[in-house]
Design a protein around this motif. Structure first.
Motif, mmCIF file in Angstrom:
data_model
loop_
_atom_site.group_PDB
_atom_site.id
_atom_site.type_symbol
_atom_site.label_atom_id
_atom_site.label_comp_id
_atom_site.label_asym_id
_atom_site.label_seq_id
_atom_site.Cartn_x
_atom_site.Cartn_y
_atom_site.Cartn_z
ATOM 1 N N ALA A 1 -14.080 30.327 24.399
ATOM 2 C CA ALA A 1 -15.377 29.802 24.800
ATOM 3 C C ALA A 1 -15.625 29.892 26.306
ATOM 4 C CB ALA A 1 -15.514 28.358 24.343
ATOM 5 N N ILE A 2 -14.571 29.883 27.111
ATOM 6 C CA ILE A 2 -14.718 30.031 28.561
ATOM 7 C C ILE A 2 -14.347 31.466 28.928
ATOM 8 C CG2 ILE A 2 -13.943 29.278 30.857
ATOM 9 C CD1 ILE A 2 -15.487 27.125 29.377
ATOM 10 N N VAL B 1 -19.297 30.430 26.896
ATOM 11 C CA VAL B 1 -19.963 31.270 25.908
ATOM 12 C C VAL B 1 -19.708 30.656 24.541
ATOM 13 C CG1 VAL B 1 -20.093 33.573 24.893
ATOM 14 C CG2 VAL B 1 -19.582 33.312 27.331
ATOM 15 N N GLU B 2 -20.777 30.285 23.871
ATOM 16 C CA GLU B 2 -20.631 29.658 22.562
ATOM 17 C C GLU B 2 -20.106 30.679 21.557
ATOM 18 O OE1 GLU B 2 -23.211 26.620 19.839
ATOM 19 O OE2 GLU B 2 -23.622 26.891 21.953
ATOM 20 N N GLU B 3 -19.073 30.267 20.825
ATOM 21 C CA GLU B 3 -18.481 31.141 19.833
ATOM 22 C C GLU B 3 -19.233 31.018 18.521
ATOM 23 O OE1 GLU B 3 -14.425 29.858 19.656
ATOM 24 O OE2 GLU B 3 -13.852 31.101 21.359
ATOM 25 N N GLU B 4 -19.369 32.151 17.843
ATOM 26 C CA GLU B 4 -20.009 32.129 16.529
ATOM 27 C C GLU B 4 -19.007 31.644 15.497
ATOM 28 O OE1 GLU B 4 -21.948 35.718 15.395
ATOM 29 O OE2 GLU B 4 -22.735 36.066 17.406
ATOM 30 N N GLU B 5 -19.487 30.779 14.589
ATOM 31 C CA GLU B 5 -18.627 30.286 13.535
ATOM 32 C C GLU B 5 -18.544 31.306 12.420
ATOM 33 O OE1 GLU B 5 -19.269 26.336 12.118
ATOM 34 O OE2 GLU B 5 -20.012 25.684 14.066
#
Length: 74
Positions: free
Chosen positions: A2-3, A66-70
């Protein structure tokens, strides 16, 4: 992860290479490469401070969330 580290982008903008930055920050080229290639799991504040000082930037210039996709598999 995410970072995301944007060290490579900041280095390119400042026209500084790994060898020069490694000497200036007093960090091994191997460890600097790990940071540059987003392979690091953590970064010490002292390292972050040294990078910001050497590159004349802010921590937010070097890192971004950065938002991760589930994954919907299962």
């Amino acid at each position: 992860m995410a970072i995301r580290m944007n060290l490579d982008v900041v280095m390119a903008k400042r026209k500084i290479g790994l060898t020069e930055l490694s000497r200036e920050v007093d960090i091994t080229m191997a460890n600097l490469s790990i940071l540059k290639n987003n392979k690091a799991k953590a970064v010490r504040f002292t390292t972050l401070e040294a990078l910001c000082k050497a590159l004349h930037c802010q921590p937010g210039d070097l890192m971004e969330y950065v938002e991760e996709e589930e994954s919907n598999e299962g």
